[in-house]
Design a protein around this motif. Structure first.
Motif, PDB file in Angstrom:
ATOM      1  N   ARG A 173       0.814  -1.208   0.000  1.00  0.00           N
ATOM      2  CA  ARG A 173       0.000   0.000   0.000  1.00  0.00           C
ATOM      3  C   ARG A 173       0.851   1.262   0.000  1.00  0.00           C
ATOM      4  O   ARG A 173       0.419   2.311  -0.502  1.00  0.00           O
ATOM      5  N   GLN A 204       1.621   1.813  -3.603  1.00  0.00           N
ATOM      6  CA  GLN A 204       0.427   2.296  -4.297  1.00  0.00           C
ATOM      7  C   GLN A 204       0.139   3.750  -3.957  1.00  0.00           C
ATOM      8  O   GLN A 204      -0.250   4.545  -4.834  1.00  0.00           O
ATOM      9  N   ALA A 205       0.352   4.117  -2.694  1.00  0.00           N
ATOM     10  CA  ALA A 205       0.124   5.510  -2.294  1.00  0.00           C
ATOM     11  C   ALA A 205       1.092   6.443  -3.010  1.00  0.00           C
ATOM     12  O   ALA A 205       0.703   7.522  -3.478  1.00  0.00           O
ATOM     13  N   ARG A 230       2.519   5.899  -5.917  1.00  0.00           N
ATOM     14  CA  ARG A 230       2.119   5.970  -7.324  1.00  0.00           C
ATOM     15  C   ARG A 230       0.919   6.899  -7.490  1.00  0.00           C
ATOM     16  O   ARG A 230       0.822   7.660  -8.471  1.00  0.00           O
ATOM     17  N   THR A 231      -0.013   6.871  -6.519  1.00  0.00           N
ATOM     18  CA  THR A 231      -1.189   7.737  -6.581  1.00  0.00           C
ATOM     19  C   THR A 231      -0.800   9.206  -6.503  1.00  0.00           C
ATOM     20  O   THR A 231      -1.418  10.075  -7.140  1.00  0.00           O
TER      21      THR A 231
END
Length: 231
Positions: A121, A124-125, A127-128
């Motif tokens: 996560r 992913q954070a 990348r966001t």
């Protein structure tokens, strides 16, 4: 403890071979660990099995495979010799290759276990928030995997120091060129009246392996401490 010149050569060559083997295989170890953890594709189990195959194969079999692959007349080695005038056979480079192949599964396994503990996560954070794939890897994934990389590197180094079967099968036992510490011990054990010299090298091998493991433990604790402070 006083070592003779040939004994010092064997110790120095072992350190050189192990260092080159680990440094050359580390990028591939990180790559393979990342692929096994982060990617899904057909044949993943087969790739995992092939990477760990040297752990269960007799080292002599690994050495023979390297000989028919990277020897001067091997199906890869013949082209290296013809195109680049480069050969692994009967040289310290071949000893480094054999050590790297044997130790590679230990390196990948340690890095893989550490990488599995990284929270996806976080990646992913990042990348966001707009970070690219490479930036996420080098600023988040790689630092968090550092303890496993350290452990894998030192374990591979220690394993390379003790490699014998694949090395002697692939590059023989040439004094000053491929006679590493285990090969030198083997020669001394087979030589009448050389028991004292073999015992000296045995002590050196134990000390080098022990120092590697202690250094690994210290580096791991240091890496975890740095990660804790950065968090």
């Amino acid at each position: 403890m006083i070592l003779s010149e040939p004994e010092w050569q064997a110790v120095a060559l072992s350190l050189k071979v192990s260092s080159v083997a680990v440094l050359a295989s580390l990028p591939f170890g990180i790559l393979m660990a990342w692929i096994l953890v982060r990617c899904r594709f057909p044949g993943k189990a087969l790739l995992d099995s092939l990477i760990h195959l040297p752990l269960v194969l007799p080292p002599v079999v690994v050495g023979y495979i390297l000989l028919i692959s990277f020897g001067r007349r091997g199906f890869i080695g013949q082209y290296l010799d013809a195109w680049f005038d480069f050969s692994f056979a009967f040289s310290w480079r071949g000893a480094a290759l054999a050590s790297a192949v044997i130790a590679f599964p230990l390196m990948v396994r340690a890095i893989r276990l550490s990488l599995e503990g990284v929270d996806g996560r976080l990646e992913q954070a990042a990348r966001t928030l707009g970070a690219g794939r490479w930036r996420v890897f080098f600023t988040i994934t790689l630092p968090l995997t550092l303890p496993g990389i350290i452990v894998g590197t030192v374990l591979a180094f220690a394993r390379s120091l003790g490699e014998f079967g694949a090395t002697i099968t692939f590059v023989s036992n040439i004094p000053g060129e491929t006679r590493t510490l285990p090969s030198a011990m083997y020669t001394l054990i087979e030589t009448p009246g050389a028991e004292a010299a073999a015992a000296r090298l045995c002590v050196i091998a134990i000390l080098l392996a022990l120092c590697s493991l202690l250094f690994s433990e210290w580096l791991t604790r240091w890496g975890r401490k740095r990660l804790g402070e950065s968090c």
